[in-house]
Scaffold this active site. Structure first.
Site, PDB file in Angstrom:
ATOM      1  N   LYS A  29     -31.543 -38.452  34.283  1.00  0.00           N
ATOM      2  CA  LYS A  29     -30.888 -37.074  33.762  1.00  0.00           C
ATOM      3  C   LYS A  29     -30.717 -37.091  32.113  1.00  0.00           C
ATOM      4  O   LYS A  29     -30.866 -35.898  31.850  1.00  0.00           O
ATOM      5  CB  LYS A  29     -29.732 -37.061  34.418  1.00  0.00           C
ATOM      6  CG  LYS A  29     -29.614 -36.955  35.988  1.00  0.00           C
ATOM      7  CD  LYS A  29     -28.539 -37.185  36.893  1.00  0.00           C
ATOM      8  CE  LYS A  29     -28.761 -36.799  38.516  1.00  0.00           C
ATOM      9  NZ  LYS A  29     -27.685 -37.645  39.276  1.00  0.00           N
ATOM     10  N   ASP A  72     -23.428 -29.978  40.255  1.00  0.00           N
ATOM     11  CA  ASP A  72     -23.862 -30.388  41.444  1.00  0.00           C
ATOM     12  C   ASP A  72     -24.052 -29.384  42.602  1.00  0.00           C
ATOM     13  O   ASP A  72     -24.436 -29.468  43.711  1.00  0.00           O
ATOM     14  CB  ASP A  72     -23.210 -31.723  42.023  1.00  0.00           C
ATOM     15  CG  ASP A  72     -24.054 -33.047  41.755  1.00  0.00           C
ATOM     16  OD1 ASP A  72     -25.230 -33.086  41.296  1.00  0.00           O
ATOM     17  OD2 ASP A  72     -23.269 -34.078  41.663  1.00  0.00           O
ATOM     18  N   GLN A 125     -21.848 -39.653  39.411  1.00  0.00           N
ATOM     19  CA  GLN A 125     -22.977 -40.630  40.160  1.00  0.00           C
ATOM     20  C   GLN A 125     -22.552 -41.207  41.374  1.00  0.00           C
ATOM     21  O   GLN A 125     -21.552 -42.121  41.294  1.00  0.00           O
ATOM     22  CB  GLN A 125     -23.818 -41.375  39.091  1.00  0.00           C
ATOM     23  CG  GLN A 125     -24.977 -41.886  39.820  1.00  0.00           C
ATOM     24  CD  GLN A 125     -26.207 -40.867  39.862  1.00  0.00           C
ATOM     25  OE1 GLN A 125     -26.424 -40.087  38.892  1.00  0.00           O
ATOM     26  NE2 GLN A 125     -26.759 -40.940  41.127  1.00  0.00           N
TER      27      GLN A 125
END
Ligand code: NAD
Length: 287
Positions: A51, A120, A95
């Site tokens: 990422k 997200d 995460q």
């Protein structure tokens, strides 16, 4: 058979993302993503690093806040709150998975990250926008469904009026994906572990999207042998020899269908691509 890889889409999309990022930087806003990583779960270390690499590639910033695996709940929540209150931060993600002693927070996280920084796309407000028909152009929707849609658009796979079977009903893939495709006027069937006879649905469908987490489980018997179906394999699994594979028995299915995504190189990279699109959207909305 058309191999539906994501590389060309991503290669051609990066300059556009760079342009958007440059425009923001010129106006005084550098898009900043904060990733909270707890512990040393090895796939998570790889995912977070990827990422960061992608964010940097387009000129955005990504800080990985690497927290000790035995961090207390109080300290973890304080870190999250600090990012939430920091005006220079445009996107936050935690995460997953969290370590055992924090696992009960997994569902709460969606509420703890402010909706406008929820890259997200799991905040209740963002999920509600999706439910209301938002297609993700102007709101933060979950990354994997968004990436699958981009891939379908890139390959001009028709969606309107098509019979689409989605296998797997998780909150991160199957459920939001079904909603999204329905907004594009597809007729959806959502199958799962308790569906009586999945073949009955997959054999009739125009498009089959599989996110089950069942390595190479979906073999030739699930599809028509007339090269008319599209198969999108979301699964990312390891087989018994530790080799990466999808949920579809790719070797035996590929010549039967009109188009199929490979694993790796299909849906997988689209999730990070969509995450960075969401980060830019969040930063653009903040100015
Ligand atoms: P999950 O375990 O949360 O959900 C799996 C779903 O599939 C469940 O609804 C279950 O009922 C269904 N299912 C499982 N086995 C089945 C079977 N044999 N027949 C029918 N239904 C079945 O999984 P998830 O988090 O949605 O992930 C699914 C897969 O997608 C995994 O392989 C995961 O690694 C992958 N994934 C990939 C990406 C990506 O970026 N490409 C993102 C998320 C998940």
């Amino acid at each position: 058979m058309q191999l539906l890889t994501s590389k060309n889409l991503i290669d051609s999309g990066i300059p556009k993302l760079k342009q958007r990022c440059e425009k923001l930087i010129l106006s005084g806003t550098t898009p900043l993503l904060k990733v909270l990583l707890v512990g040393n779960h090895s796939p998570s270390l790889i995912y977070t690093r990827n990422k960061k690499i992608f964010a940097q590639k387009i000129g955005a910033k990504c800080d990985i806040i690497h927290l000790s695996s035995d961090i207390s709940e109080k300290d973890f929540l304080a870190k999250l709150e600090q990012c939430s209150n920091d005006n220079s931060v445009h996107g936050i993600l935690v995460q997953l998975p969290l370590p055992e002693h924090l696992i009960h927070l997994t569902k709460k996280i969606a509420h703890l990250i402010p909706a406008h920084k929820d890259v997200d796309g799991f905040h209740p407000n963002n999920l509600f926008s999706l439910l209301q028909g938002d297609k993700g152009h102007d709101s933060l929707i979950p990354c994997t469904p968004k990436g699958i849609l981009s891939l379908m658009e890139f390959y001009k796979i028709p969606i309107t009026g098509q019979d689409i079977v989605v296998i797997g009903r998780s909150l991160i893939v199957g459920k939001p994906l079904s909603q999204l495709l329905e907004h594009y006027n597809a007729t959806l069937t959502l199958c799962h572990l308790h569906t009586k006879d999945i073949k009955r649905f997959t054999k009739e469908a125009d498009i089959i999207i599989i996110a089950a987490g069942a390595p190479r489980f979906f073999g030739a018997e699930y599809f028509r042998n007339d090269q008319s179906q599209y198969v999108i394999d979301v699964g990312i699994n390891k087989d018994q020899t530790d080799k990466l594979c999808g949920d579809v028995d790719f070797i035996n299915v590929k010549e039967m269908v009109k188009g199929i995504t490979p694993v790796p190189g299909g849906v997988g990279p689209m999730t990070i691509f969509s995450l960075i699109q969401n980060l830019l959207l969040a930063a653009e909305k903040s100015v």
